[in-house]
Scaffold this active site. Structure first.
Site, PDB file in Angstrom:
ATOM      1  CG  HIS A 190       5.895  -0.820  -5.724  1.00 24.11           C
ATOM      2  ND1 HIS A 190       5.232  -1.487  -4.722  1.00 24.11           N
ATOM      3  CD2 HIS A 190       4.965  -0.022  -6.303  1.00 24.11           C
ATOM      4  CE1 HIS A 190       3.963  -1.131  -4.704  1.00 24.11           C
ATOM      5  NE2 HIS A 190       3.774  -0.236  -5.645  1.00 24.11           N
ATOM      6  CG  ASP A 235       3.050  -1.801  -0.656  1.00 26.05           C
ATOM      7  OD1 ASP A 235       3.703  -2.338  -1.580  1.00 26.05           O
ATOM      8  OD2 ASP A 235       2.519  -2.423   0.270  1.00 26.05           O
TER       9      ASP A 235
END
Length: 236
Positions: free
Chosen positions: A209, A213
């Site tokens: 992450h 995303d």
């Protein structure tokens, strides 16, 4: 049994072992992955009928597996979403032209990921031959560290072991790994008020992450689902 009710429970060692060098390396890399990357996993269920049909249509001369066909679809998805075909080291996100896919293989010493080089430049037949050759080398112990280097993405398939879903661990310094689960039949609406039986497959995508995303991962799986649904185009 101990007379001290507040004391620790007794335990008897059945056996103990030191990790072999290969297992120690695996343990070290998994620890590195969880220490460095910010792991998130998203899942998507996809129709698998075209995937099975493409594997069956490959013929005896090619004899591709479902994994081989999936690698073709994966390569096309990586072309559309290059941020996942990448590594992240020293604060730098490096995106690569070649799709060098590590394909997890179980051997006596543990799980290893030999790298299938430049998947995007190979036909389904070429992928099937090379993946089979790599697997046989792993199982025979005929490999060196170079066999595991240069990867840009990894696939781990636990479907043959009956797994419905799992959380694959990213192979550092790569950005993502795809977990493949068992193919199963499921009752679904047929669009006319009734139901039908459809062959389905769940895919689990773990990603870093720090680099990509959740929305990026969702779009990646959507693209991969589309290419899987068109899998028969890979049979020539």
């Amino acid at each position: 049994m101990s007379d001290d009710a507040d004391g620790p429970a007794e335990r008897t060692v059945a056996r103990e072992r030191s990790l072999r060098p290969m297992r120690r390396t695996i343990a070290s890399r998994l620890q590195e992955s969880y220490r460095e990357a910010v792991h998130v996993t998203v899942s998507r269920e996809v129709a698998a009928g075209a995937l099975l049909a493409a594997a069956d249509a490959g013929g005896e001369s090619v004899d591709p597996s479902v994994t081989d066909v999936l690698l073709c679809a994966l390569s096309d998805a990586l072309t559309e979403h290059p941020s996942f075909n990448a590594t992240f080291e020293d604060g730098t996100h490096r995106v690569y032209e070649e799709h060098n896919v590590g394909v997890a293989v179980t051997i006596d010493q543990g799980l290893v990921t030999p790298v299938l080089e430049d998947v995007g430049a190979k036909s389904l037949a070429g992928i099937a031959r090379e993946r089979r050759r790599l697997t046989e080398r792993m199982q025979a112990g005929e490999y060196s560290m170079r066999t595991f280097e240069g990867g840009t993405f990894t696939v781990s398939n636990l479907g043959p072991l009956g797994v419905d879903s799992f959380t694959p661990i990213i192979n550092p310094p790569e950005v993502a790994i795809l977990g493949v689960n068992r193919i199963h039949e499921e009752v679904v609406p047929d669009g006319d008020g009734g139901v039908a039986v459809e062959t389905r497959l769940t895919l689990d995508l773990s990603f870093d992450h720090r680099v990509v995303d959740g929305a990026d991962a969702a779009r990646f799986l959507g693209t991969l689902a589309r290419y899987i649904d068109e899998a028969e185009t890979y049979v020539t």
